[in-house]
Write a protein that holds these residues in place. Sequence first.
Motif, PDB file in Angstrom:
ATOM      1  N   ASP A  85       0.779  -1.239   0.006  1.00 26.48           N
ATOM      2  CA  ASP A  85      -0.165  -0.053   0.001  1.00 26.48           C
ATOM      3  C   ASP A  85       0.745   1.449   0.064  1.00 26.48           C
ATOM      4  O   ASP A  85       0.522   2.429   0.150  1.00 26.48           O
ATOM      5  CB  ASP A  85      -0.992  -0.072   1.180  1.00 26.48           C
ATOM      6  CG  ASP A  85      -0.256   0.103   2.484  1.00 26.48           C
ATOM      7  OD1 ASP A  85       1.093  -0.197   2.459  1.00 26.48           O
ATOM      8  OD2 ASP A  85      -0.941  -0.185   3.673  1.00 26.48           O
ATOM      9  N   ASP A  86       2.043   0.979  -0.335  1.00 26.02           N
ATOM     10  CA  ASP A  86       3.185   2.252  -0.468  1.00 26.02           C
ATOM     11  C   ASP A  86       3.557   2.859   0.954  1.00 26.02           C
ATOM     12  O   ASP A  86       4.062   3.820   0.972  1.00 26.02           O
ATOM     13  CB  ASP A  86       2.563   3.347  -1.347  1.00 26.02           C
ATOM     14  CG  ASP A  86       3.635   4.172  -1.929  1.00 26.02           C
ATOM     15  OD1 ASP A  86       4.884   3.525  -2.335  1.00 26.02           O
ATOM     16  OD2 ASP A  86       3.681   5.430  -2.083  1.00 26.02           O
ATOM     17  N   ARG A  87       3.082   2.316   2.008  1.00 26.00           N
ATOM     18  CA  ARG A  87       3.354   2.460   3.433  1.00 26.00           C
ATOM     19  C   ARG A  87       4.875   2.154   3.495  1.00 26.00           C
ATOM     20  O   ARG A  87       5.422   0.989   3.196  1.00 26.00           O
ATOM     21  CB  ARG A  87       2.542   2.243   4.485  1.00 26.00           C
ATOM     22  CG  ARG A  87       1.217   2.706   4.602  1.00 26.00           C
ATOM     23  CD  ARG A  87       0.654   2.366   5.673  1.00 26.00           C
ATOM     24  NE  ARG A  87       0.241   0.903   5.837  1.00 26.00           N
ATOM     25  CZ  ARG A  87       0.783   0.059   6.570  1.00 26.00           C
ATOM     26  NH1 ARG A  87       1.618   0.448   7.576  1.00 26.00           N
ATOM     27  NH2 ARG A  87       0.485  -1.362   6.488  1.00 26.00           N
ATOM     28  N   ALA A  88       5.801   2.983   4.433  1.00 26.43           N
ATOM     29  CA  ALA A  88       7.166   2.642   4.687  1.00 26.43           C
ATOM     30  C   ALA A  88       7.148   1.634   5.840  1.00 26.43           C
ATOM     31  O   ALA A  88       6.254   1.683   6.692  1.00 26.43           O
ATOM     32  CB  ALA A  88       7.945   3.693   5.003  1.00 26.43           C
ATOM     33  N   LEU A  89       7.946   0.617   5.829  1.00 29.93           N
ATOM     34  CA  LEU A  89       8.393  -0.377   6.799  1.00 29.93           C
ATOM     35  C   LEU A  89       9.760  -0.433   7.125  1.00 29.93           C
ATOM     36  O   LEU A  89      10.464  -0.466   6.233  1.00 29.93           O
ATOM     37  CB  LEU A  89       7.784  -1.890   6.421  1.00 29.93           C
ATOM     38  CG  LEU A  89       8.205  -2.753   7.398  1.00 29.93           C
ATOM     39  CD1 LEU A  89       7.325  -2.763   8.975  1.00 29.93           C
ATOM     40  CD2 LEU A  89       7.879  -4.156   6.853  1.00 29.93           C
ATOM     41  N   ARG A  90      10.370  -0.331   8.464  1.00 32.51           N
ATOM     42  CA  ARG A  90      11.568  -0.600   8.719  1.00 32.51           C
ATOM     43  C   ARG A  90      11.920  -1.861   9.089  1.00 32.51           C
ATOM     44  O   ARG A  90      11.191  -2.586   9.706  1.00 32.51           O
ATOM     45  CB  ARG A  90      12.048   0.408   9.757  1.00 32.51           C
ATOM     46  CG  ARG A  90      11.916   2.020   9.592  1.00 32.51           C
ATOM     47  CD  ARG A  90      12.157   2.757  10.559  1.00 32.51           C
ATOM     48  NE  ARG A  90      13.595   2.895  11.071  1.00 32.51           N
ATOM     49  CZ  ARG A  90      14.513   3.340  10.098  1.00 32.51           C
ATOM     50  NH1 ARG A  90      14.494   3.825   9.187  1.00 32.51           N
ATOM     51  NH2 ARG A  90      15.965   3.459  10.819  1.00 32.51           N
ATOM     52  N   LEU A  91      13.039  -2.388   8.581  1.00 32.47           N
ATOM     53  CA  LEU A  91      13.461  -3.767   8.956  1.00 32.47           C
ATOM     54  C   LEU A  91      14.831  -3.787   9.526  1.00 32.47           C
ATOM     55  O   LEU A  91      15.754  -2.814   9.048  1.00 32.47           O
ATOM     56  CB  LEU A  91      13.492  -4.586   7.536  1.00 32.47           C
ATOM     57  CG  LEU A  91      12.092  -4.918   6.857  1.00 32.47           C
ATOM     58  CD1 LEU A  91      12.548  -5.532   5.601  1.00 32.47           C
ATOM     59  CD2 LEU A  91      11.372  -5.853   7.760  1.00 32.47           C
ATOM     60  N   THR A  92      15.222  -4.453  10.580  1.00 35.51           N
ATOM     61  CA  THR A  92      16.403  -4.779  11.137  1.00 35.51           C
ATOM     62  C   THR A  92      16.681  -5.974  10.471  1.00 35.51           C
ATOM     63  O   THR A  92      15.830  -6.900  10.553  1.00 35.51           O
ATOM     64  CB  THR A  92      16.550  -4.528  12.529  1.00 35.51           C
ATOM     65  OG1 THR A  92      16.343  -3.197  13.075  1.00 35.51           O
ATOM     66  CG2 THR A  92      17.741  -5.052  13.077  1.00 35.51           C
ATOM     67  N   CYS A  93      17.896  -6.275   9.811  1.00 34.70           N
ATOM     68  CA  CYS A  93      18.454  -7.265   9.127  1.00 34.70           C
ATOM     69  C   CYS A  93      19.795  -7.720   9.574  1.00 34.70           C
ATOM     70  O   CYS A  93      20.296  -7.040   9.926  1.00 34.70           O
ATOM     71  CB  CYS A  93      18.245  -6.988   7.564  1.00 34.70           C
ATOM     72  SG  CYS A  93      16.845  -6.008   6.926  1.00 34.70           S
ATOM     73  N   ALA A  94      19.952  -9.033   9.323  1.00 35.30           N
ATOM     74  CA  ALA A  94      21.279  -9.439   9.488  1.00 35.30           C
ATOM     75  C   ALA A  94      21.355 -10.627   8.607  1.00 35.30           C
ATOM     76  O   ALA A  94      20.699 -11.244   8.217  1.00 35.30           O
ATOM     77  CB  ALA A  94      21.443  -9.993  11.037  1.00 35.30           C
ATOM     78  N   GLU A  95      22.764 -10.622   7.977  1.00 28.78           N
ATOM     79  CA  GLU A  95      23.150 -11.724   7.034  1.00 28.78           C
ATOM     80  C   GLU A  95      24.191 -12.735   7.502  1.00 28.78           C
ATOM     81  O   GLU A  95      25.068 -11.944   8.145  1.00 28.78           O
ATOM     82  CB  GLU A  95      23.539 -11.208   5.804  1.00 28.78           C
ATOM     83  CG  GLU A  95      22.489 -10.171   4.983  1.00 28.78           C
ATOM     84  CD  GLU A  95      22.857  -9.649   3.801  1.00 28.78           C
ATOM     85  OE1 GLU A  95      24.076 -10.118   3.075  1.00 28.78           O
ATOM     86  OE2 GLU A  95      22.403  -8.587   3.398  1.00 28.78           O
ATOM     87  N   PRO A  96      24.138 -13.963   7.346  1.00 31.00           N
ATOM     88  CA  PRO A  96      25.316 -14.848   7.912  1.00 31.00           C
ATOM     89  C   PRO A  96      26.422 -14.655   6.926  1.00 31.00           C
ATOM     90  O   PRO A  96      26.375 -14.268   5.960  1.00 31.00           O
ATOM     91  CB  PRO A  96      24.638 -16.300   7.544  1.00 31.00           C
ATOM     92  CG  PRO A  96      23.686 -16.231   6.347  1.00 31.00           C
ATOM     93  CD  PRO A  96      23.017 -14.637   6.418  1.00 31.00           C
ATOM     94  N   ASP A  97      27.670 -14.941   7.537  1.00 32.07           N
ATOM     95  CA  ASP A  97      28.813 -14.777   6.780  1.00 32.07           C
ATOM     96  C   ASP A  97      29.043 -15.901   5.525  1.00 32.07           C
ATOM     97  O   ASP A  97      29.738 -15.563   4.471  1.00 32.07           O
ATOM     98  CB  ASP A  97      30.075 -15.004   7.951  1.00 32.07           C
ATOM     99  CG  ASP A  97      30.115 -13.841   8.816  1.00 32.07           C
ATOM    100  OD1 ASP A  97      29.503 -12.874   8.465  1.00 32.07           O
ATOM    101  OD2 ASP A  97      30.609 -13.786   9.941  1.00 32.07           O
ATOM    102  N   GLY A  98      28.487 -17.132   5.844  1.00 29.99           N
ATOM    103  CA  GLY A  98      28.619 -18.238   4.718  1.00 29.99           C
ATOM    104  C   GLY A  98      27.359 -18.346   4.145  1.00 29.99           C
ATOM    105  O   GLY A  98      26.716 -17.412   3.749  1.00 29.99           O
ATOM    106  N   VAL A  99      27.292 -19.838   3.734  1.00 31.30           N
ATOM    107  CA  VAL A  99      25.943 -20.195   2.849  1.00 31.30           C
ATOM    108  C   VAL A  99      24.582 -19.666   3.748  1.00 31.30           C
ATOM    109  O   VAL A  99      24.585 -20.037   5.010  1.00 31.30           O
ATOM    110  CB  VAL A  99      26.090 -21.545   2.575  1.00 31.30           C
ATOM    111  CG1 VAL A  99      24.812 -22.076   1.939  1.00 31.30           C
ATOM    112  CG2 VAL A  99      27.360 -21.750   1.608  1.00 31.30           C
ATOM    113  N   VAL A 100      23.631 -19.386   3.007  1.00 34.84           N
ATOM    114  CA  VAL A 100      22.503 -19.031   3.519  1.00 34.84           C
ATOM    115  C   VAL A 100      21.426 -20.340   3.822  1.00 34.84           C
ATOM    116  O   VAL A 100      21.212 -20.823   2.582  1.00 34.84           O
ATOM    117  CB  VAL A 100      21.582 -18.024   2.950  1.00 34.84           C
ATOM    118  CG1 VAL A 100      20.165 -17.816   3.460  1.00 34.84           C
ATOM    119  CG2 VAL A 100      22.423 -16.761   2.880  1.00 34.84           C
ATOM    120  N   ARG A 101      21.146 -20.877   4.984  1.00 38.67           N
ATOM    121  CA  ARG A 101      20.373 -22.121   5.087  1.00 38.67           C
ATOM    122  C   ARG A 101      18.946 -21.754   4.875  1.00 38.67           C
ATOM    123  O   ARG A 101      18.210 -22.705   4.648  1.00 38.67           O
ATOM    124  CB  ARG A 101      20.612 -22.777   6.396  1.00 38.67           C
ATOM    125  CG  ARG A 101      20.070 -21.839   7.505  1.00 38.67           C
ATOM    126  CD  ARG A 101      21.146 -22.385   8.778  1.00 38.67           C
ATOM    127  NE  ARG A 101      20.799 -23.832   9.154  1.00 38.67           N
ATOM    128  CZ  ARG A 101      21.628 -24.332  10.080  1.00 38.67           C
ATOM    129  NH1 ARG A 101      21.967 -23.813  10.879  1.00 38.67           N
ATOM    130  NH2 ARG A 101      21.063 -25.630  10.270  1.00 38.67           N
TER     131      ARG A 101
END
Length: 220
Positions: A13-29
């Motif tokens: 609906d074009d509203r903004a959403l804030r996300l806190t994210c983190a990525e693994p250093d290796g392969v994504v399971r």
Amino acid sequence: MAQTRTEEIRLADDRALRLTCAEPDGVVRGGLVVLPEARGVTDAVRGMVAGLAAEGWLVAVPHLHDGDDHELDHDTARDSLSALSGDSVLAAADGAFAWLTRHGVTTDRTGVIGFELGGAAALLVAARRDVGAAVTVAGGGILDPLSDGLPALVEVAGELRCPWLGLYREEGDDITAEQVEKLRDAAGTAPVATDVVRFAFHSTYEAWQRALNWFDAHLR
């Protein structure tokens, strides 16, 4: 330990959403959506996110309240909780799921987990959305909703659409053994695998391992 970052995305609906994210250093399971507690994206939530990323999961936390980049005070958290609705929780979760999809994570490799308010929200999402697995940690609102806009968990537990694990402390929370048993009975009527475990405060590490094992077993 994986580092977290916060970014902004747009919902349908074009509203903004804030996300806190983190990525693994290796392969994504796989991917996990972490639903935050009533005080927002606290240090404890960020610690959980970093820990999950260290285990190989791509993690996204949708901010359920405005201005919750940091821990909310008691009064602000109470007011924000009273304004929360099932629709707003689902919209935020959908935004996080879409972010994971854009990063190559398929639905069957996507799970949802939350603590306290986030735990209740995780069960609601698992009853309304098709994801791979869900975990609730100390999710209140079992018999009486946490807010007027949210359902009681016993009312939706029988509609779970994915394997769900409920983790509840034996002491320290305002959640009784009777409430937990009623939730166990309600979840047991769902057409998916469910389990409810009560754990002692000193067994927090065991509960963490149970959550990880649940995702390992069901997100393949």
